[in-house]
Structures are given as structure tokens and as C-alpha cells.
Design an enzyme around this catalytic site. Structure first.
Site, PDB file in Angstrom:
ATOM      1  N   ALA A  64     -30.503   6.161  41.242  1.00 38.06           N
ATOM      2  CA  ALA A  64     -29.476   7.108  40.849  1.00 38.06           C
ATOM      3  C   ALA A  64     -29.679   8.357  41.706  1.00 38.06           C
ATOM      4  O   ALA A  64     -30.786   8.596  42.211  1.00 38.06           O
ATOM      5  CB  ALA A  64     -29.608   7.438  39.374  1.00 38.06           C
ATOM      6  N   GLY A 109     -32.153   3.059  39.781  1.00 37.82           N
ATOM      7  CA  GLY A 109     -30.815   2.567  39.434  1.00 37.82           C
ATOM      8  C   GLY A 109     -30.298   1.503  40.399  1.00 37.82           C
ATOM      9  O   GLY A 109     -29.480   0.660  40.021  1.00 37.82           O
ATOM     10  N   GLU A 112     -31.794  -1.599  39.233  1.00 34.05           N
ATOM     11  CA  GLU A 112     -31.155  -1.930  37.955  1.00 34.05           C
ATOM     12  C   GLU A 112     -29.764  -2.560  38.170  1.00 34.05           C
ATOM     13  O   GLU A 112     -29.352  -3.446  37.429  1.00 34.05           O
ATOM     14  CB  GLU A 112     -31.079  -0.671  37.074  1.00 34.05           C
ATOM     15  N   GLU A 132     -39.205   5.680  38.404  1.00 35.70           N
ATOM     16  CA  GLU A 132     -38.773   6.778  37.523  1.00 35.70           C
ATOM     17  C   GLU A 132     -39.919   7.592  36.948  1.00 35.70           C
ATOM     18  O   GLU A 132     -39.824   8.814  36.834  1.00 35.70           O
ATOM     19  CB  GLU A 132     -37.906   6.226  36.372  1.00 35.70           C
TER      20      GLU A 132
HETATM   21  N1  CO8 Z   1     -31.004  10.408  45.179  1.00 38.76           N
HETATM   22  C1  CO8 Z   1     -30.501  11.336  46.037  1.00 38.76           C
HETATM   23  N2  CO8 Z   1     -30.776  11.357  47.357  1.00 38.76           N
HETATM   24  C2  CO8 Z   1     -31.591  10.391  47.837  1.00 38.76           C
HETATM   25  C3  CO8 Z   1     -32.158   9.405  47.002  1.00 38.76           C
HETATM   26  C4  CO8 Z   1     -31.830   9.443  45.609  1.00 38.76           C
HETATM   27  N3  CO8 Z   1     -32.288   8.531  44.757  1.00 38.76           N
HETATM   28  N4  CO8 Z   1     -32.942   8.601  47.765  1.00 38.76           N
HETATM   29  C5  CO8 Z   1     -32.854   9.076  49.022  1.00 38.76           C
HETATM   30  N5  CO8 Z   1     -32.054  10.150  49.078  1.00 38.76           N
HETATM   31  C6  CO8 Z   1     -31.684  10.956  50.252  1.00 38.76           C
HETATM   32  C7  CO8 Z   1     -32.829  11.844  50.694  1.00 38.76           C
HETATM   33  O1  CO8 Z   1     -32.877  13.026  49.938  1.00 38.76           O
HETATM   34  C8  CO8 Z   1     -32.470  12.095  52.147  1.00 38.76           C
HETATM   35  O2  CO8 Z   1     -31.447  13.066  52.178  1.00 38.76           O
HETATM   36  P1  CO8 Z   1     -31.545  14.286  53.266  1.00 38.76           P
HETATM   37  O3  CO8 Z   1     -31.454  13.587  54.604  1.00 38.76           O
HETATM   38  O4  CO8 Z   1     -30.344  15.122  52.962  1.00 38.76           O
HETATM   39  O5  CO8 Z   1     -32.856  14.923  53.057  1.00 38.76           O
HETATM   40  C9  CO8 Z   1     -31.843  10.765  52.572  1.00 38.76           C
HETATM   41  O6  CO8 Z   1     -31.474  10.098  51.375  1.00 38.76           O
HETATM   42  C10 CO8 Z   1     -32.811   9.879  53.328  1.00 38.76           C
HETATM   43  O7  CO8 Z   1     -33.955   9.718  52.525  1.00 38.76           O
HETATM   44  P2  CO8 Z   1     -35.434  10.057  53.048  1.00 38.76           P
HETATM   45  O8  CO8 Z   1     -35.406  11.079  54.135  1.00 38.76           O
HETATM   46  O9  CO8 Z   1     -36.293  10.358  51.864  1.00 38.76           O
HETATM   47  O10 CO8 Z   1     -35.836   8.639  53.680  1.00 38.76           O
HETATM   48  P3  CO8 Z   1     -37.297   8.065  53.843  1.00 38.76           P
HETATM   49  O11 CO8 Z   1     -37.175   6.869  54.719  1.00 38.76           O
HETATM   50  O12 CO8 Z   1     -38.262   9.116  54.255  1.00 38.76           O
HETATM   51  O13 CO8 Z   1     -37.729   7.580  52.344  1.00 38.76           O
HETATM   52  C11 CO8 Z   1     -37.366   6.547  50.195  1.00 38.76           C
HETATM   53  C12 CO8 Z   1     -37.021   6.566  51.704  1.00 38.76           C
HETATM   54  C13 CO8 Z   1     -38.839   6.151  50.026  1.00 38.76           C
HETATM   55  C14 CO8 Z   1     -36.483   5.530  49.514  1.00 38.76           C
HETATM   56  C15 CO8 Z   1     -37.147   7.965  49.612  1.00 38.76           C
HETATM   57  O14 CO8 Z   1     -35.855   8.410  49.982  1.00 38.76           O
HETATM   58  C16 CO8 Z   1     -37.228   8.028  48.116  1.00 38.76           C
HETATM   59  O15 CO8 Z   1     -38.311   7.986  47.561  1.00 38.76           O
HETATM   60  N6  CO8 Z   1     -36.078   8.135  47.405  1.00 38.76           N
HETATM   61  C17 CO8 Z   1     -36.004   8.291  45.997  1.00 38.76           C
HETATM   62  C18 CO8 Z   1     -36.249   6.985  45.308  1.00 38.76           C
HETATM   63  C19 CO8 Z   1     -36.251   7.160  43.812  1.00 38.76           C
HETATM   64  O16 CO8 Z   1     -37.084   7.834  43.240  1.00 38.76           O
HETATM   65  N7  CO8 Z   1     -35.299   6.480  43.121  1.00 38.76           N
HETATM   66  C20 CO8 Z   1     -35.203   6.510  41.704  1.00 38.76           C
HETATM   67  C21 CO8 Z   1     -34.293   7.577  41.248  1.00 38.76           C
HETATM   68  S1  CO8 Z   1     -34.289   7.762  39.485  1.00 38.76           S
HETATM   69  C22 CO8 Z   1     -33.224   6.564  38.948  1.00 38.76           C
HETATM   70  O17 CO8 Z   1     -32.718   5.784  39.695  1.00 38.76           O
HETATM   71  C23 CO8 Z   1     -32.984   6.533  37.491  1.00 38.76           C
HETATM   72  C24 CO8 Z   1     -31.879   5.531  37.096  1.00 38.76           C
HETATM   73  C25 CO8 Z   1     -31.482   5.666  35.686  1.00 38.76           C
HETATM   74  C26 CO8 Z   1     -30.694   6.917  35.473  1.00 38.76           C
HETATM   75  C27 CO8 Z   1     -30.445   7.135  34.049  1.00 38.76           C
HETATM   76  C28 CO8 Z   1     -29.675   8.417  33.831  1.00 38.76           C
HETATM   77  C29 CO8 Z   1     -30.287   9.368  32.897  1.00 38.76           C
END
Ligand code: CO8
Length: 257
Positions: A64, A109, A112, A132
Site C-alpha cells: 500500500a 498490500g 495481499e 508491515e
Molecule cells: N509506498 C509508497 N512509495 C513507495 C512504496 C510504498 N509502499 N514502495 C516504494 N515506494 C517508492 C519509494 O519511496 C521511491 O520513491 P522516490 O523515488 O520518490 O523516493 C520509489 O518507490 C522507488 O523505491 P526505492 O527507491 O525505495 O527502491 P529500492 O530499489 O531502493 O527499494 C523496496 C525497493 C525494498 C521495495 C523499497 O522501496 C521498500 O522497502 N518499499 C516499501 C515496502 C513496504 O514496506 N511495503 C509495505 C507497505 S505497508 C502495506 O502494504 C500495508 C497494506 C495494508 C494496508 C491496510 C490499510 C490500513
């Protein structure tokens, strides 16, 4: 600009989550578009199978949208979770068969979403995780429920409690994905898998899906009673007459797909 692309051909709909600059992270806009696309597909009898994938070679969906969750209060978080559940439940209960073709990160998400599909194929480079707890939250789009139903409670708890990513081989080993392909073969091979399913009676496949999905939610006795009703329903279809006659006549069946 659309964040959810749709292409249909030969009974197969291909949905692409299209926001590669944020690794196809699911924001409200994307979920709204996805809901519309899925609702339209649910009413389209010409579509028999749905493949969902992510744009680019890096990510299926990296969760998400964390930026959107940043300022939510508990009530808004409840709504955010409920909406995701509504969309994913619609996907899970589609009469069409669904395959998530996981082309990279499937996190939070994003994983999921894949869990709500019937089958999961993955590229060798795919990575899977429910990170998460590293953000101080729990999975909120079905991760605590669907993952354990697919891989068992022990693997699910390990993934959820550690928040660590696993690779495609490990995902295959624990039964999280059905097939693993080379990155450039992911979609062609997933389409072949789709064709294999489509060579069968899709009314029977769809009824089998309904029976499996119902059965996992109730006790064995009710589940078996439901299966009996579904089985009996097959005997009112043209496909049953065609399928059994074709076997007896030693020819290929022509199903009404
Ligand atoms: N949300 C928003 N932006 C994201 C997300 C995300 N989940 N994942 C990546 N991005 C963005 C980054 O911020 C970055 O943006 P910018 O270039 O503007 O800085 C761009 O995508 C590229 O990402 P990275 O530079 O971080 O790329 P890397 O290759 O260095 O890393 C990763 C890749 C490891 C995947 C890293 O991006 C990461 O850890 N992302 C987050 C993953 C995460 O934690 N996902 C879980 C989110 S929580 C969730 O999904 C809950 C679901 C249920 C919700 C229920 C509602 C209450």
C-alpha cells in the site's frame, strides 16, 4: 493517465498495475481504478480468466502507498483497510479464474493482492514479504488470513513476524507460488498456463473454484454438502454432456467456453 491498464483477447483479460515510479504501490486512486476494472470484468461473460501483473521488471506492487497511510487516524485506517478488503474479496470471488503474474516485489498490500488470486506465477527475480511490522502496523488487506490458508500458519507467522523478504525459490518451496519462470518468460508462460486451464470446461472450472472457496471457510461436513450440490449442478450443463460424450466417442470435447 491510467494507473490500471486492461487488455483483453481470446477470453483472457490482462490487468497491469501501472505506477512503476513508486514500484506500483497501491494508492486509493489505483484501488478505485482496479475496483472499476474488476467490476466490469465480473459482468463480462466473454472473459474467462484474468492475469494481474505489474508494470516494469522491478515490481508487482511494493505494498500500500506508505505516504498515503502516514497521516491516517484509526477511523481512516479502518476505511482504508475495508476498501482494500472489498476490492480483494471481489477479486477472490470472481467467477473467472485469476492468476497473479508476479514480476518483482510483491510486498505488503501487493502480496495481499496476489494472495486474493487463485494462482500465482513468479519471475525468478520476484521477492515476497509482509514487512508491515517493520512500519509498526499489521497487514490490513487480508495478509494475516489468506497467507496462512495458502502456506500454513507456521510459514505465515514466520513471514509476518520477521517482516523479511523471501525469494522466488523459497516462495515456491513453501507453496506460495505455483510456478517460477525466467523474467522474460513470465507472461508468455503464464498465458500458456491460462490456455491449459481454458482447454477445460470453464463452467466446471468456475464451479470447482466456488466449491474450493466456500469449503475453506466452513467445516468439512458443510463443505462436502456444498460440493455435492455443485457436482449435481454440473449435470444440468451442456459441457457435462459434451465432455462425457467426447470421452466415450474418443474425440476432443468442444466446450461452450
Ligand atoms: N509506498 C509508497 N512509495 C513507495 C512504496 C510504498 N509502499 N514502495 C516504494 N515506494 C517508492 C519509494 O519511496 C521511491 O520513491 P522516490 O523515488 O520518490 O523516493 C520509489 O518507490 C522507488 O523505491 P526505492 O527507491 O525505495 O527502491 P529500492 O530499489 O531502493 O527499494 C523496496 C525497493 C525494498 C521495495 C523499497 O522501496 C521498500 O522497502 N518499499 C516499501 C515496502 C513496504 O514496506 N511495503 C509495505 C507497505 S505497508 C502495506 O502494504 C500495508 C497494506 C495494508 C494496508 C491496510 C490499510 C490500513
Amino acid at each position: 493517465m491510467s494507473f490500471v491498464l486492461l487488455q483483453t483477447a481470446n477470453g483472457i483479460a490482462e490487468i497491469v498495475i501501472n505506477k512503476p515510479e513508486t514500484l506500483n504501490a497501491l494508492n486509493s486512486l489505483i484501488l478505485n481504478e482496479l475496483e472499476k476494472v474488476i467490476n466490469n470484468i465480473s459482468k463480462d461473460d466473454d472473459i474467462k480468466l484474468v492475469i494481474i501483473t505489474g508494470q516494469g521488471s522491478k515490481s508487482f506492487a511494493a505494498g500500500a502507498d506508505i505516504n498515503e497511510m502516514k497521516d491516517l487516524n484509526p477511523q481512516q485506517a479502518r476505511e482504508f483497510s475495508r476498501f482494500g478488503h472489498t476490492v480483494f474479496k471481489t477479486i477472490e470471488n470472481l467467477q473467472q479464474i485469476t492468476i497473479a503474474a508476479i514480476n518483482g516485489y510483491a510486498l505488503g498490500g501487493g502480496l495481499e493482492l496476489a494472495l486474493a488470486c487463485d494462482l500465482r506465477t513468479a519471475s525468478k527475480t520476484a521477492k515476497f514479504g509482509l514487512p508491515e511490522v517493520s512500519l509498526g502496523i499489521t497487514p490490513g488487506y487480508g495478509g494475516t488470513q489468506r497467507l496462512q490458508r495458502i502456506v500454513g500458519m507456521s510459514h505465515a507467522k514466520e513471514m509476518i513476524f520477521t517482516g523479511e523478504m523471501i525469494d522466488a525459490n523459497e516462495a515456491y518451496r513453501i507453496g506460495l507460488v505455483n510456478k517460477v519462470y525466467e523474467q522474460d518468460e513470465l507472461l508468455p508462460c503464464t498465458r500458456l498456463l491460462a490456455q491449459k486451464i481454458l482447454s477445460n470446461s470453464m463452467s466446471a472450472v468456475s464451479l470447482a473454484k466456488a466449491s474450493i472457496n466456500y469449503g475453506i471457510q466452513c467445516g468439512l461436513d458443510s463443505a462436502c454438502q456444498y460440493e455435492t450440490e455443485i457436482f449435481s449442478l454440473c449435470f444440468s450443463t451442456r459441457d457435462r454432456i459434451e465432455g462425457i460424450n467426447a470421452f466415450i466417442e474418443k474425440r476432443k470435447p468442444q466446450f461452450g467456453n
